[in-house]
Design a protein around this motif. Structure first.
Motif, PDB file in Angstrom:
ATOM      1  N   UNK A 118       0.847  -1.188   0.000  1.00  0.00           N
ATOM      2  CA  UNK A 118       0.000   0.000   0.000  1.00  0.00           C
ATOM      3  C   UNK A 118       0.880   1.234   0.000  1.00  0.00           C
ATOM      4  N   UNK A 119       0.417   2.260  -0.687  1.00  0.00           N
ATOM      5  CA  UNK A 119       1.159   3.518  -0.719  1.00  0.00           C
ATOM      6  C   UNK A 119       0.181   4.689  -0.656  1.00  0.00           C
ATOM      7  N   UNK A 120       0.725   5.856  -0.362  1.00  0.00           N
ATOM      8  CA  UNK A 120      -0.115   7.047  -0.343  1.00  0.00           C
ATOM      9  C   UNK A 120      -0.535   7.382  -1.771  1.00  0.00           C
ATOM     10  N   UNK A 121      -1.650   8.054  -1.894  1.00  0.00           N
ATOM     11  CA  UNK A 121      -2.125   8.504  -3.203  1.00  0.00           C
ATOM     12  C   UNK A 121      -1.905  10.008  -3.295  1.00  0.00           C
ATOM     13  N   UNK A 122      -2.293  10.580  -4.401  1.00  0.00           N
ATOM     14  CA  UNK A 122      -2.152  12.038  -4.550  1.00  0.00           C
ATOM     15  C   UNK A 122      -3.096  12.793  -3.613  1.00  0.00           C
ATOM     16  N   UNK A 123      -4.088  12.103  -3.051  1.00  0.00           N
ATOM     17  CA  UNK A 123      -5.034  12.750  -2.138  1.00  0.00           C
ATOM     18  C   UNK A 123      -4.653  12.612  -0.660  1.00  0.00           C
ATOM     19  N   UNK A 124      -3.677  11.762  -0.363  1.00  0.00           N
ATOM     20  CA  UNK A 124      -3.345  11.481   1.038  1.00  0.00           C
ATOM     21  C   UNK A 124      -2.934  12.732   1.800  1.00  0.00           C
ATOM     22  N   UNK A 125      -1.906  13.427   1.314  1.00  0.00           N
ATOM     23  CA  UNK A 125      -1.410  14.619   2.026  1.00  0.00           C
ATOM     24  C   UNK A 125      -2.459  15.731   2.122  1.00  0.00           C
ATOM     25  N   UNK A 126      -3.141  16.071   1.019  1.00  0.00           N
ATOM     26  CA  UNK A 126      -4.173  17.115   1.153  1.00  0.00           C
ATOM     27  C   UNK A 126      -5.244  16.751   2.185  1.00  0.00           C
ATOM     28  N   UNK A 127      -5.622  15.481   2.234  1.00  0.00           N
ATOM     29  CA  UNK A 127      -6.613  15.043   3.211  1.00  0.00           C
ATOM     30  C   UNK A 127      -6.061  15.159   4.631  1.00  0.00           C
ATOM     31  N   UNK A 128      -4.831  14.687   4.845  1.00  0.00           N
ATOM     32  CA  UNK A 128      -4.229  14.749   6.179  1.00  0.00           C
ATOM     33  C   UNK A 128      -4.022  16.183   6.649  1.00  0.00           C
ATOM     34  N   UNK A 129      -3.791  17.090   5.721  1.00  0.00           N
ATOM     35  CA  UNK A 129      -3.597  18.492   6.083  1.00  0.00           C
ATOM     36  C   UNK A 129      -4.859  19.127   6.678  1.00  0.00           C
ATOM     37  N   UNK A 130      -5.993  18.455   6.510  1.00  0.00           N
ATOM     38  CA  UNK A 130      -7.242  18.949   7.098  1.00  0.00           C
ATOM     39  C   UNK A 130      -7.303  18.695   8.606  1.00  0.00           C
ATOM     40  N   UNK A 131      -6.447  17.790   9.084  1.00  0.00           N
ATOM     41  CA  UNK A 131      -6.418  17.451  10.502  1.00  0.00           C
ATOM     42  C   UNK A 131      -5.368  18.302  11.203  1.00  0.00           C
ATOM     43  N   UNK A 132      -5.835  19.208  12.035  1.00  0.00           N
ATOM     44  CA  UNK A 132      -4.941  20.096  12.765  1.00  0.00           C
ATOM     45  C   UNK A 132      -5.267  19.947  14.249  1.00  0.00           C
ATOM     46  N   UNK A 133      -4.460  19.160  14.921  1.00  0.00           N
ATOM     47  CA  UNK A 133      -4.642  18.962  16.355  1.00  0.00           C
ATOM     48  C   UNK A 133      -3.318  18.510  16.944  1.00  0.00           C
ATOM     49  N   UNK A 134      -3.131  18.697  18.228  1.00  0.00           N
ATOM     50  CA  UNK A 134      -1.896  18.205  18.859  1.00  0.00           C
ATOM     51  C   UNK A 134      -1.723  16.694  18.675  1.00  0.00           C
TER      52      UNK A 134
END
Length: 169
Positions: free
Chosen positions: A103-119
């Motif tokens: 399994x690998x990240x897709x082109x959407x992985x980072x943009x999606x993860x950037x939506x999560x902003x928490x400690x």
């Protein structure tokens, strides 16, 4: 089906939660793809980084509860369901190669993860980077040996008591 998944995998490590952590693991390993077993090991180690037993590791994200290493056994089903969920949303890619299924990240992985902003999500990423850096040179067999040689130490302090109570010696 949601109730069935929750009862089989537990609410704490639901497929969705495990899938989100897997996205972080795949993102920090990009462009390298990882197999299911390494993802399971990394998922445990980012939550319980102190179990690695080396100086200068980041703090564990989850408490050192008794029998926490049992999570490695039950994590497989939640991980598979989490991967299926993330793939269904195009958040990961499935790679078929000479090593089998990875399994690998897709082109959407980072943009999606950037939506999560928490400690907590920031600490997950820090631990995932550390685990990846520390274990990336381990072969599949070396990682398996490391896990198997330490699993009883990781919250296994009450395993004997459980055997005695169940009548198993």
């Amino acid at each position: 089906m949601a109730n069935k998944e929750k009862s089989e995998c537990g609410g704490f490590n639901s497929p969705f939660e495990v899938g989100l952590r897997t996205l972080i693991i795949l993102a920090v390993n990009s462009p390298i793809s990882l197999d299911l077993q390494r993802l399971i090991y990394y998922d445990y180690l980012i939550l319980h980084s102190k179990d690695v037993g080396v100086e200068n590791c980041p703090p564990s994200l989850h408490p050192d509860i008794p029998n926490r290493s049992g999570g490695l056994i039950v994590r497989r089903k939640a991980m598979q369901l989490g991967l299926e969920l993330m793939y269904s949303k195009s958040l990961i890619d499935i790679v078929f190669n000479e090593n089998g299924i990875t399994y690998s990240s897709s082109e959407l992985t980072e943009p999606f993860l950037n939506l999560f902003v928490s400690p907590y999500s920031n600490r997950l990423r820090i631990n995932a980077l550390w685990v990846t850096k520390y274990f990336s040179k381990y072969s599949e067999e070396e990682l398996k040996v490391f896990i198997e040689s330490n699993i009883e130490k990781w919250g296994g302090e009450f395993m004997y008591e459980a055997y005695v109570r169940s009548g198993i010696e």
